[in-house]
Design an enzyme around this catalytic site. Structure first.
Site, PDB file in Angstrom:
ATOM      1  N   LYS A   1      29.817 -44.020   4.362  1.00 20.38           N
ATOM      2  CA  LYS A   1      29.967 -45.081   2.640  1.00 20.38           C
ATOM      3  C   LYS A   1      30.149 -44.350   1.462  1.00 20.38           C
ATOM      4  O   LYS A   1      28.459 -44.293   1.925  1.00 20.38           O
ATOM      5  CB  LYS A   1      29.734 -46.387   2.451  1.00 20.38           C
ATOM      6  CG  LYS A   1      31.228 -46.514   0.914  1.00 20.38           C
ATOM      7  CD  LYS A   1      30.548 -48.105   1.169  1.00 20.38           C
ATOM      8  CE  LYS A   1      32.139 -48.816   0.007  1.00 20.38           C
ATOM      9  NZ  LYS A   1      31.729 -50.323   0.015  1.00 20.38           N
TER      10      LYS A   1
ATOM     11  N   SER B   1      36.577 -52.522  -0.216  1.00 19.53           N
ATOM     12  CA  SER B   1      36.526 -51.147  -0.230  1.00 19.53           C
ATOM     13  C   SER B   1      36.208 -50.263   0.607  1.00 19.53           C
ATOM     14  O   SER B   1      36.507 -49.067   0.180  1.00 19.53           O
ATOM     15  CB  SER B   1      35.461 -51.732  -1.736  1.00 19.53           C
ATOM     16  OG  SER B   1      33.993 -51.728  -1.691  1.00 19.53           O
TER      17      SER B   1
ATOM     18  N   SER C   1      33.336 -56.617   1.106  1.00 21.53           N
ATOM     19  CA  SER C   1      34.181 -55.639   1.006  1.00 21.53           C
ATOM     20  C   SER C   1      33.731 -54.538   2.277  1.00 21.53           C
ATOM     21  O   SER C   1      34.156 -53.537   2.976  1.00 21.53           O
ATOM     22  CB  SER C   1      33.756 -54.226  -0.073  1.00 21.53           C
ATOM     23  OG  SER C   1      34.377 -54.275  -0.932  1.00 21.53           O
TER      24      SER C   1
HETATM   25  N1  GLN Z   1      37.725 -57.152  -3.734  1.00 28.64           N
HETATM   26  C1  GLN Z   1      36.008 -57.809  -4.175  1.00 28.64           C
HETATM   27  C2  GLN Z   1      36.162 -56.427  -5.584  1.00 28.64           C
HETATM   28  O1  GLN Z   1      37.052 -55.875  -5.781  1.00 28.64           O
HETATM   29  C3  GLN Z   1      34.647 -57.457  -3.298  1.00 28.64           C
HETATM   30  C4  GLN Z   1      34.054 -55.315  -3.608  1.00 28.64           C
HETATM   31  C5  GLN Z   1      32.937 -56.017  -2.574  1.00 28.64           C
HETATM   32  O2  GLN Z   1      32.564 -56.930  -2.246  1.00 28.64           O
HETATM   33  N2  GLN Z   1      32.651 -54.529  -3.140  1.00 28.64           N
HETATM   34  O3  GLN Z   1      35.038 -56.964  -6.852  1.00 28.64           O
END
Ligand code: GLN
Length: 490
Positions: A78, A158, A182
Site C-alpha cells: 500500500k 482505503s 480499510s
Molecule cells: N473509511 C474509514 C475512513 O474513511 C476508515 C479508513 C481507514 O481505515 N483507513 O476513515
C-alpha cells in the site's frame, strides 16, 4: 498445472522452496498480469525492474540454501508505507515528488524475509475513505463486476489498490492499513481475506500517519493461511514505535488449525442494523451455523454502545488527522506552491495539495480540538471510546470471539455515495467499533450478494489473540468454500 498467478502465497512458497519454480519466473508471471490489468489502476508506482532484481537475489539465496519466510514471493505494498528510494504518495498530491530516504519497519521486515516488491498500490488520500475514490491518482476499479452489467465498481477503501491487486491475481498478497476498516471492508468487496491485527502488533514507523491511535498495518491474501503468513513476516516489536508491543510474534501459520470446537462465538444484537440487505443477514446466520456445526457454541451478546462508534470515530480520527497533517506545509517534502510570503506559501500549498475529503477532515478535526469545543466533542468522544472498549471487555468475559458481517453492503458503483459523506461513512459501521478498541479482526469471503458480488464475514478477537481470529476465519473459509474468481478472470 495452475497458472503461476493462481497459486496462493503459501502454495507458491512451497513450490519455490522445492525449486519447482524460480522466483524470477513467478515474479515475471505477476508482472505480466500487472501489465494486462492496467485498467484497474491498482498501482500508483509499479517497480518491475526492482521486482526482477529482488527476485534474482532471492533465487541466488535459494541456490545457497538460504530462505526467509517469504523468499522470492511477489507482493504489493500500500502506498502509505515509506519505501526507501521508491516514491511514496499516500494517494495525495501534496506528497508528489516525495521519495523517502528511509524504509518503514513493516516493509523492512518483509524484505528481510525475502519478499519481492511489485510496487505501491493506490489508496484513498491519506487512507481517508471507503471506496478508493478520494485518491489523487484516480479511482481503482474492483476486478469484480455484476454479472448482469459491466459497470465499474469500487474495490472499497482505503486499501483498495492492494485488495484489487490480490483479487485480480496481480500480487500473491499485499499489505494494507486499517484505521476504521480499510483492510476488512475492501477485502469483503473484492472477495479476498484481510486481517487487521491488534493495535501495536505491527510497527507504525514509516507508515504515513492518519489517526495514530487507530492506524494499524495488516495483510491481504486469497485465503486465511496466506494472510497469516504475510502478517507473521510483517509483525513484531519495534523500538522506533512507542506504541508497538514488546511481545514475541506467535507462529500463527504453524498453529493454524481451523478448529473452533468448544469456542464460544458471540453474535452482537446491536449489529442487526436497519436496512441491511437480506443476503447479508442470511450469510451472517449461515456463518453462525457453520461454526456451530464445527463444535462452537453460539452466544447472543450485547455491545450496547455500538451506535456511538461511528460518531466517536468521526471525531477522534479527524482530530488526530488534523494534527498529523499539519506537517504538510511545502517546506520539507512534496508539493510547494510559492506565495508572496511564508503564510501564503503554506496556504497555497495546502489548498492545492489536499483533496476535498482530506480538507473536510482537517476542518472537522480542527473544530473539535478548538478551545471552545474540545470538551464537548473531543473529550466526550474519548469517554465514549472507553465505553466501547468496556463493552468488548465485558463481552469477552462470555465469549472467545465475535462474528459479524464485514460491511452492510456489497461493492457499489464508482462515483456512488460521493455526494453524501455520511452514507460513505456508514460502510464502516461494523469495522469501526473494534478499531476503536484496538482489537484484531479478519474478513473472510463467505458468499455472494443478490447481484452476484462477494460478501465477507468478520471475526473479531480478544487483544493479542490473532490465533483464534485466524482459526475461526479458516473454519468459515472451509465451510463457505468460496473459490470464485472475479468474472472474466476464469
Ligand atoms: N473509511 C474509514 C475512513 O474513511 C476508515 C479508513 C481507514 O481505515 N483507513 O476513515
Amino acid at each position: 498445472m495452475a497458472t503461476l498467478t493462481e497459486l496462493g502465497l503459501a502454495e507458491a512458497k512451497r513450490r519455490i522452496a522445492s525449486r519447482e519454480i524460480s522466483a524470477v519466473e513467478l515474479t515475471q508471471a505477476h508482472l505480466d498480469a500487472m501489465e494486462r490489468a492496467q485498467h484497474l489502476n491498482a498501482f500508483i508506482t509499479e517497480t518491475p525492474d526492482l521486482a526482477l532484481e529482488m527476485a534474482e537475489a532471492a533465487d541466488a539465496r535459494l541456490a545457497k540454501g538460504e530462505a526467509g519466510l517469504l523468499e522470492g514471493l511477489p507482493i504489493a505494498i500500500k502506498d502509505l508505507f515509506c519505501t526507501e528510494g521508491v516514491a511514496t504518495t499516500a494517494g495525495s498530491h501534496i506528497l508528489s515528488g516525495f521519495v523517502p530516504p528511509y524504509e518503514s519497519t513493516v516493509t523492512r521486515n518483509l524484505w528481510a524475509q525475502g519478499a519481492v516488491s511489485l510496487g505501491k498500490t493506490n489508496l484513498d488520500e491519506f487512507a481517508m475513505g471507503s471506496s478508493n475514490m478520494t485518491s489523487y491518482h484516480g479511482p481503482v476499479r474492483n476486478p469484480w463486476t455484476r454479472p448482469e452489467d459491466n459497470a465499474a465498481l469500487v474495490p472499497g477503501g482505503s486499501s483498495g489498490g492492494s485488495a484489487a491487486a490480490v483479487a485480480a491475481r496481480i500480487a500473491l498478497a499485499a499489505t494494507g492499513t486499517d484505521t476504521g476498516g480499510s483492510i476488512r471492508q475492501p477485502a469483503a468487496f473484492c472477495g479476498i481475506t484481510g486481517i487487521k491485527p491488534t493495535y501495536g502488533r505491527c510497527s507504525r514507523f514509516g507508515i504515513v500517519a492518519f489517526a495514530s491511535s487507530l492506524d494499524q498495518a495488516g495483510a491481504f491474501g486469497r485465503n486465511v493461511a496466506d494472510t497469516a503468513l504475510l502478517l507473521q513476516a510483517m509483525a513484531g516489536y519495534d523500538p522506533k514505535d512507542s506504541t508497538s508491543a514488546d511481545l514475541p510474534v506467535p507462529d500463527w501459520t504453524g498453529s493454524l488449525s481451523g478448529k473452533v470446537k468448544g469456542l464460544r462465538i458471540g453474535i452482537p444484537a446491536e449489529y442487526r442494523v436497519e436496512g441491511m440487505p437480506e443476503a447479508i443477514e442470511k450469510l451472517w446466520q449461515q456463518g453462525a451455523d457453520w461454526l456451530k456445526a464445527e463444535g462452537a457454541e453460539i452466544v447472543e451478546i450485547n455491545l450496547p454502545h455500538t451506535k456511538y462508534a461511528l460518531p466517536t470515530y468521526y471525531i477522534i480520527a479527524p482530530a488526530e488527522a488534523s494534527s498529523n497533517l499539519a506537517r504538510y506545509d511545502g517546506m520539507r517534502y512534496g508539493l510547494r506552491v510559492e506565495g508572496e510570503n511564508l503564510a501564503e506559501t503554506y496556504m497555497r500549498t495546502r489548498a492545492a495539495g489536499f483533496g476535498a475529503e482530506v480538507k473536510r477532515r482537517i476542518m472537522i478535526g480542527t473544530y473539535v480540538l478548538s478551545a471552545g469545543y474540545y470538551d464537548a466533542y473531543y473529550l466526550k468522544a474519548q469517554k465514549v471510546r472507553r465505553r466501547i472498549v468496556d463493552d468488548f471487555e465485558q463481552a469477552f468475559q462470555k465469549v472467545d470471539a465475535i462474528l459479524t458481517p464485514t460491511a452492510p453492503s456489497a461493492a457499489f458503483r464508482v462515483g456512488e455515495k460521493m455526494d453524501d459523506p455520511v452514507a460513505m461513512y456508514l460502510n464502516d459501521v461494523f469495522t469501526v467499533p473494534s478499531s476503536l478498541a484496538g482489537l484484531p479482526g479478519i474478513s473472510v469471503p463467505a458468499g455472494l450478494s443478490a447481484e452476484g458480488l462477494p460478501l465477507g464475514l468478520q471475526v473479531i478477537g480478544k487483544a493479542w489473540d490473532e490465533q483464534t481470529v485466524l482459526d475461526a476465519g479458516l473454519a468459515l473459509e472451509r465451510a463457505a468454500g468460496f473459490r470464485i474468481a472475479p468474472y472474466g478472470l476464469g
